[in-house]
Design a protein around this motif. Structure first.
Motif: not given
Length: 378
Positions: A46-49, A53-54, A197-198
């Motif tokens: 996973t990565c941090l959006d 912030h999720e 990523t986003p």
């Protein structure tokens, strides 16, 4: 009209096999041609959006059940054996004489082990596992290892061609295996902001795969009355001083140099038809470099009229396997009749500045695409 005789300095492509997110060679090429993609969420990574912030799952192209539950060496062995099985199924008894193997693997294989192991030791262990699992492959006279990413794969092709032309072997097996979707490699790519990523849309989606090519000399193929499926020319190579980590962006000189040299080897500089396989994966520096290259190349050749193909759209970023996937797609395009003209040019751009151009010529079996399709070409 292109000559029906392959030019000196080429080697014959006898058979090929692959393991990708879209399946083996035939299925993968057909799916890519149809615009199919099997990108999916990588649930364990996973990565941090930065907006919500999720934590969100990264997206990549995996080989599905083939590699599910496998990591490290085991994952690469699964891919490599599947590619060799696919090649063996299409070889139709084409194995003969002395066989050398040229194995292309990613750098830093031992970084994900606990404790960390030397990369070359891990590569040797992987090679032994592959030989043990793929017992259907004839005994190898010699094996060489390459761990230089894309540049290593091109180097392996060069060495395979040299061995064949010097008659040190009768056939050469070039095998590349890579996986960028394993958790330990994803973490490093995420830290370097390479992934899509986003909050970073100009990155790539990681992928995984393996490709095996069986090569032999042109005269051997002719003497045995077994026409090859394609001819490979010696790769044209150059070094780009402004690589990915450089402050100044690449200006396309090195890529234009290998493009022009590869075309000139086959007297294909003025040909209006052909296929161009681009090493673009979503990263901005690659797109900028290709734009600069195309502007320069228009003055010396007609590649802007050639059909452009971007394999990463279907398979994601494949690392060391990337050049050989393009070889498979180009050869299948010849076989099925949708490859324009009689030549395909594969451009390769490594992170370290290594640039290469690999030219393929349609094999005599595929000179008449309509006849091949009517005859049931696979």
């Amino acid at each position: 009209m292109a000559s029906h005789q392959a030019m000196p300095g080429t080697v014959a492509l006898r058979a090929m096999g692959a393991a990708t997110s879209l399946g083996a060679v035939v299925q993968a090429a057909a799916a890519a041609r149809a615009g199919v993609s099997r990108a999916q969420e990588l649930s364990q990574s996973t990565c941090l959006d930065e907006v919500t912030h999720e934590r969100v799952a990264l997206v990549g192209h995996t080989a599905g059940p083939l590699t599910e539950g496998f990591e490290g060496i085991g994952r690469l062995v699964q891919l490599g054996v599947a590619a060799l099985e696919d090649l063996d199924a299409s070889a139709h008894g084409a194995w003969w004489g002395q066989l050398d193997c040229f194995l292309c693997l990613p750098r830093g294989l031992g970084l994900g082990t606990d404790p960390p192991r030397d990369s070359m030791d891990v590569a040797r262990a992987l090679a032994s596992r592959l030989q043990a699992e793929a017992r259907f492959i004839p005994s190898l006279k010699a094996m060489q290892l390459f761990q230089e990413e894309r540049g290593g794969t091109i180097h392996a092709l060069e060495e395979a061609m040299k061995s064949l032309q010097a008659r040190r072997c009768d056939q050469a097996l070039v095998l590349a295996c890579d996986s960028l979707v394993s958790p330990e490699r994803l973490a490093a790519q995420l830290d370097e902001r390479r992934l899509k990523t986003p909050d970073h849309p100009v990155g790539y989606m990681p992928g995984e795969g393996a490709v095996a090519l069986l090569l032999e000399r042109r005269d051997a193929a002719r003497e045995r009355a077994q026409p090859p499926i394609a001819y490979l020319f010696k790769p044209a190579t150059a070094q780009e001083p402004h690589c990915r980590d450089a402050k100044a962006p690449p200006v396309g000189r090195a890529l234009e140099e290998v493009l022009a040299l590869a075309l000139s080897q086959a007297a294909a500089t003025s040909l209006p038809e052909g296929s161009l396989y681009l090493d673009l994966n979503g990263e901005e520096f690659r797109a900028r470099e290709w734009g600069q290259t195309l502007l320069r190349a228009r003055a010396t050749c007609r590649v802007d009229e050639w059909r452009a193909v971007i394999p990463a759209l279907s398979f994601g970023e494949l690392g060391a396997v990337s050049p050989l996937v393009s070889v498979c797609l180009a050869t299948r395009a010849f076989a099925r009749g949708y490859g324009r003209g009689s030549h395909a040019l594969i451009l390769v751009a490594g992170d370290d500045g290594h640039r290469a151009g690999l030219l393929l010529e349609r094999g005599p079996s595929f000179r008449s695409p309509l006849m091949m399709i009517a005859g049931g070409a696979q």
